[in-house]
Design an enzyme around this catalytic site. Structure first.
Site, PDB file in Angstrom:
ATOM      1  N   GLY A 174       0.825  -1.211   0.000  1.00 20.57           N
ATOM      2  CA  GLY A 174       0.000   0.000   0.000  1.00 20.57           C
ATOM      3  C   GLY A 174       0.854   1.253   0.000  1.00 20.57           C
ATOM      4  O   GLY A 174       0.513   2.249  -0.648  1.00 20.57           O
ATOM      5  N   TRP A 178       2.272   1.610  -3.482  1.00 22.71           N
ATOM      6  CA  TRP A 178       1.226   2.041  -4.414  1.00 22.71           C
ATOM      7  C   TRP A 178       1.202   3.564  -4.503  1.00 22.71           C
ATOM      8  O   TRP A 178       0.938   4.126  -5.571  1.00 22.71           O
ATOM      9  CB  TRP A 178      -0.125   1.523  -3.944  1.00 22.71           C
ATOM     10  CG  TRP A 178      -1.296   2.016  -4.740  1.00 22.71           C
ATOM     11  CD1 TRP A 178      -1.752   1.526  -5.934  1.00 22.71           C
ATOM     12  CD2 TRP A 178      -2.177   3.107  -4.411  1.00 22.71           C
ATOM     13  NE1 TRP A 178      -2.860   2.237  -6.358  1.00 22.71           N
ATOM     14  CE2 TRP A 178      -3.139   3.213  -5.441  1.00 22.71           C
ATOM     15  CE3 TRP A 178      -2.246   4.000  -3.344  1.00 22.71           C
ATOM     16  CZ2 TRP A 178      -4.152   4.170  -5.427  1.00 22.71           C
ATOM     17  CZ3 TRP A 178      -3.257   4.951  -3.325  1.00 22.71           C
ATOM     18  CH2 TRP A 178      -4.187   5.024  -4.380  1.00 22.71           C
ATOM     19  N   HIS A 179       1.509   4.236  -3.395  1.00 20.02           N
ATOM     20  CA  HIS A 179       1.481   5.692  -3.393  1.00 20.02           C
ATOM     21  C   HIS A 179       2.659   6.295  -4.137  1.00 20.02           C
ATOM     22  O   HIS A 179       2.566   7.434  -4.616  1.00 20.02           O
ATOM     23  CB  HIS A 179       1.460   6.226  -1.961  1.00 20.02           C
ATOM     24  CG  HIS A 179       0.139   6.054  -1.261  1.00 20.02           C
ATOM     25  ND1 HIS A 179      -0.192   4.923  -0.560  1.00 20.02           N
ATOM     26  CD2 HIS A 179      -0.936   6.865  -1.189  1.00 20.02           C
ATOM     27  CE1 HIS A 179      -1.407   5.047  -0.067  1.00 20.02           C
ATOM     28  NE2 HIS A 179      -1.890   6.211  -0.435  1.00 20.02           N
ATOM     29  N   GLY A 180       3.763   5.592  -4.228  1.00 23.39           N
ATOM     30  CA  GLY A 180       4.908   6.163  -4.927  1.00 23.39           C
ATOM     31  C   GLY A 180       6.104   5.242  -4.915  1.00 23.39           C
ATOM     32  O   GLY A 180       6.254   4.390  -4.032  1.00 23.39           O
ATOM     33  N   PHE A 217      -0.277  10.683  -7.011  1.00 22.82           N
ATOM     34  CA  PHE A 217      -0.289   9.230  -6.820  1.00 22.82           C
ATOM     35  C   PHE A 217      -1.062   8.523  -7.908  1.00 22.82           C
ATOM     36  O   PHE A 217      -1.089   7.320  -7.962  1.00 22.82           O
ATOM     37  CB  PHE A 217      -0.883   8.876  -5.457  1.00 22.82           C
ATOM     38  CG  PHE A 217      -0.189   9.587  -4.316  1.00 22.82           C
ATOM     39  CD1 PHE A 217       1.178   9.641  -4.266  1.00 22.82           C
ATOM     40  CD2 PHE A 217      -0.923  10.200  -3.312  1.00 22.82           C
ATOM     41  CE1 PHE A 217       1.820  10.292  -3.228  1.00 22.82           C
ATOM     42  CE2 PHE A 217      -0.288  10.851  -2.270  1.00 22.82           C
ATOM     43  CZ  PHE A 217       1.083  10.892  -2.231  1.00 22.82           C
TER      44      PHE A 217
END
Length: 454
Positions: A312, A315-317, A454
Site C-alpha cells: 500500500g 502504491w502511493h509512490g 499518486f
C-alpha cells in the site's frame, strides 16, 4: 483541469446541461465517456492512448476470463500491474531527462512519458472489474459501460475507488427529477471549502517542511507543522472526495464514502476503517483476504498485514519513504493487534481520549514520509523534532493563523455536523453560507490536489 479551476466549472456545466436532455437519454453513458476522455486528455492528450490501451486490454481479458477464469484472470491482473509498474516505477531506474534512452524511437517515447495522472486509481478499477464480474459470471458488459466505470471523470484522477459490482448496477437511464440536489450541493460545497479555505491556506505554512526550508525551523515549529500537514492532507483529500461524491450524485451515480472522521480513531486498525476507506477496502478485499487474512494463525496474520501495508505504501509512490510509511503502519497494526481486546474492555472516556491522542500523534508523524519523499530528508526533519536548531534567524510561523485554518477539521471531528443535523438543524443554512463566504473571501493560493501525484 482540476475541480477548482474555472475551466472545470464550464466543462461540468456543459456536460450536466446536455446529460439530461431527452434526445440524449439513450446515449447518457456514451456522453459521459466522451466527457471523461476530454477531461482526462485536457492538457495531456498524449496519455489518452495509454488510457485506451488499459481499457480495451482489460475489456478483452474480461471477455476471455468469463470463459476461463482460471487462466485469463491472472493474465488480466498481470497486464494491469505491468502497466502500473512500468509507468510508476520506471523512474527508479531511468532518467527521463536523458537525451536518448534507447535507439528504438517508440520505446524511447514511452520511457519519457510523464507519470499518467490517476493511473493508480484506474488500474485498481480495472482489477476490481476483472475479479468482481468473473466471480459473478455475469453477462459480458458493453464496452461503453466498461469505459464509464473505469474513467468516470469525478473519480478518475483520485477516486474514491469504486468496486465494479457496486458501480455497474447503477448504469441505467437517469432522470433530472431524481437528482438529490440538496445532498449533492452539501457534498460539493463542503469539498470546496475544505480544499480552498483549509488545505490551500495550510499549504502556505507546511511548505516550510520541504528541504532546505525545514533547516530554518525550531523544534516547536517542526512539531506544529507536522500536525498542520496532518490537517492539510486530510482536508485536501477529503475535499476532493466530497466534490467527487457530489458530482457523481448530479449524474445519478452514488460513489462510496471515503472518509469517516479518521482522527478520532482509538486504534490504528480503526484509523484504517476511517481513512481512505475505498483504498483500505480494496486492499482488504483483493490482497489481504486472498493472502489468507487472519485465517492461518497470528504469525501469518502479522506477515499479511506487513505485506499489505508495505505494498500500500509503494502504491502511493516509487520511493523508500512511501515503503517506510507503509511498513511502519503495518508494524503499528501488528503491535496493537494482541492488545485490542484488552484495550476495548477499558471503557473510561479519558482512556479513549488518550488512545485517540496516541494514534493521532503517530499517524501525524508518519505523514512526514509523505510530505518528504526523499527518505534522508524525512529522517533529517524527524531528527530535528528532538534536537534544538542552531540557526541564528529561525523562520517565524503565525500560530494564530495555524489555529484558524485548522479549526474546521477539529470542529468536524468533534461532531458539529451531527449536532447541526440534529438539535441545531435551524443553523444549517448559516453554516453552509459561512463556509461559502470563507472559501470565496479567504481561499488560499491555488495548489493541485495532493493525491494527484499518486
Amino acid at each position: 483541469m482540476t475541480f477548482t479551476s474555472w475551466q472545470f466549472s464550464v466543462f461540468a456545466a456543459i456536460v450536466f446541461a446536455a446529460y439530461y436532455l431527452p434526445p440524449l437519454r439513450a446515449f447518457q453513458v456514451q456522453w459521459l465517456v466522451v466527457a471523461s476522455l476530454f477531461f482526462y486528455g485536457y492538457g495531456q492528450p498524449e496519455l489518452l492512448a495509454l488510457l485506451a490501451v488499459a481499457v480495451f486490454g482489460t475489456h478483452s481479458f474480461l471477455l476471455l476470463a468469463l470463459r476461463n477464469r482460471k487462466i485469463w484472470l491472472p493474465v488480466g491482473i498481470a497486464f494491469n500491474l505491468a502497466l502500473l509498474a512500468f509507468f510508476k516505477y520506471k523512474l527508479l531506474f531511468i532518467d527521463p531527462a536523458y537525451p536518448s534512452l534507447v535507439s528504438f524511437a517508440p520505446l524511447d517515447f514511452l520511457l519519457k512519458l510523464p507519470l499518467p495522472i490517476g493511473i493508480s486509481f484506474f488500474v485498481f478499477h480495472n482489477i476490481s472489474l476483472l475479479v468482481d464480474l468473473t466471480r459473478q459470471k455475469t453477462t459480458p458488459p458493453a464496452l461503453a459501460d466498461v469505459f464509464l466505470y473505469i474513467i468516470f471523470f469525478p473519480q478518475l484522477v483520485s477516486g474514491p475507488i469504486t468496486r465494479a459490482e457496486m458501480f455497474m448496477l447503477q448504469i441505467q437511464p437517469k432522470y433530472f427529477e431524481h437528482i438529490p440536489f440538496v445532498e449533492a450541493a452539501r457534498w460539493i460545497l463542503t469539498g470546496f471549502f475544505f480544499k480552498l479555505y483549509v488545505a490551500n491556506n495550510l499549504n502556505e505554512m507546511t511548505s516550510y517542511m520541504s528541504f532546505p526550508l525545514y533547516e530554518t525551523l525550531q523544534i516547536q515549529d517542526r512539531w506544529l507543522l507536522v500536525f498542520l500537514y496532518s490537517y492539510q492532507i486530510y482536508a485536501d483529500f477529503f475535499g476532493y472526495s466530497a466534490i467527487a461524491i457530489g458530482l457523481g450524485l448530479l449524474f445519478g451515480y452514488r460513489l462510496p464514502i471515503n472518509f469517516n472522521l479518521p482522527y478520532v480513531s482509538a486504534s490504528f486498525s480503526e484509523f484504517w476503517t476511517r481513512w481512505h476507506i475505498s483504498l483500505s477496502t480494496w486492499l482488504r478485499t483483493y490482497l489481504y483476504v486472498p493472502l489468507g487474512g487472519n485465517r492461518h494463525g497470528p504469525m501469518r496474520t502479522y506477515l499479511n498485514l506487513m505485506i499489505v501495508m508495505g505494498l500500500g505504501g509503494l502504491w502511493h509512490g516509487a520511493g523508500l519513504s512511501y515503503l517506510a510509511w507503509g511498513l511502519m503502519h503495518g508494524l503499528l497494526l501488528v503491535l496493537e493487534r494482541p492488545l485490542l481486546s484488552r484495550l476495548a474492555s477499558i471503557e473510561f472516556a479519558a482512556f479513549r481520549v488518550a488512545r485517540m491522542t496516541v494514534v493521532f500523534v503517530c499517524v501525524s508523524m508518519l505523514w512526514i514520509f509523505f510530505k518528504l519523499p526523499d527518505f534522508q530528508h524525512a529522517l533529517n526533519y524527524l531528527t530535528g523534532m528532538f534536537v534544538p536548531s542552531t540557526n541564528p534567524s529561525p523562520t517565524k510561523l503565525f500560530y494564530n493563523l495555524a489555529l484558524l485554518y485548522s479549526l474546521p477539521v477539529m470542529i468536524q471531528h468533534l461532531g458539529l455536523r451531527r449536532l447541526v443535523e440534529g438539535r441545531l438543524r435551524w443553523a444549517e443554512p448559516y453554516l453552509y453560507g459561512s463556509m461559502a463566504a470563507l472559501m470565496y473571501l479567504e481561499a488560499g493560493p491555488e495548489t493541485s490536489f495532493i493525491y494527484f501525484q499518486f
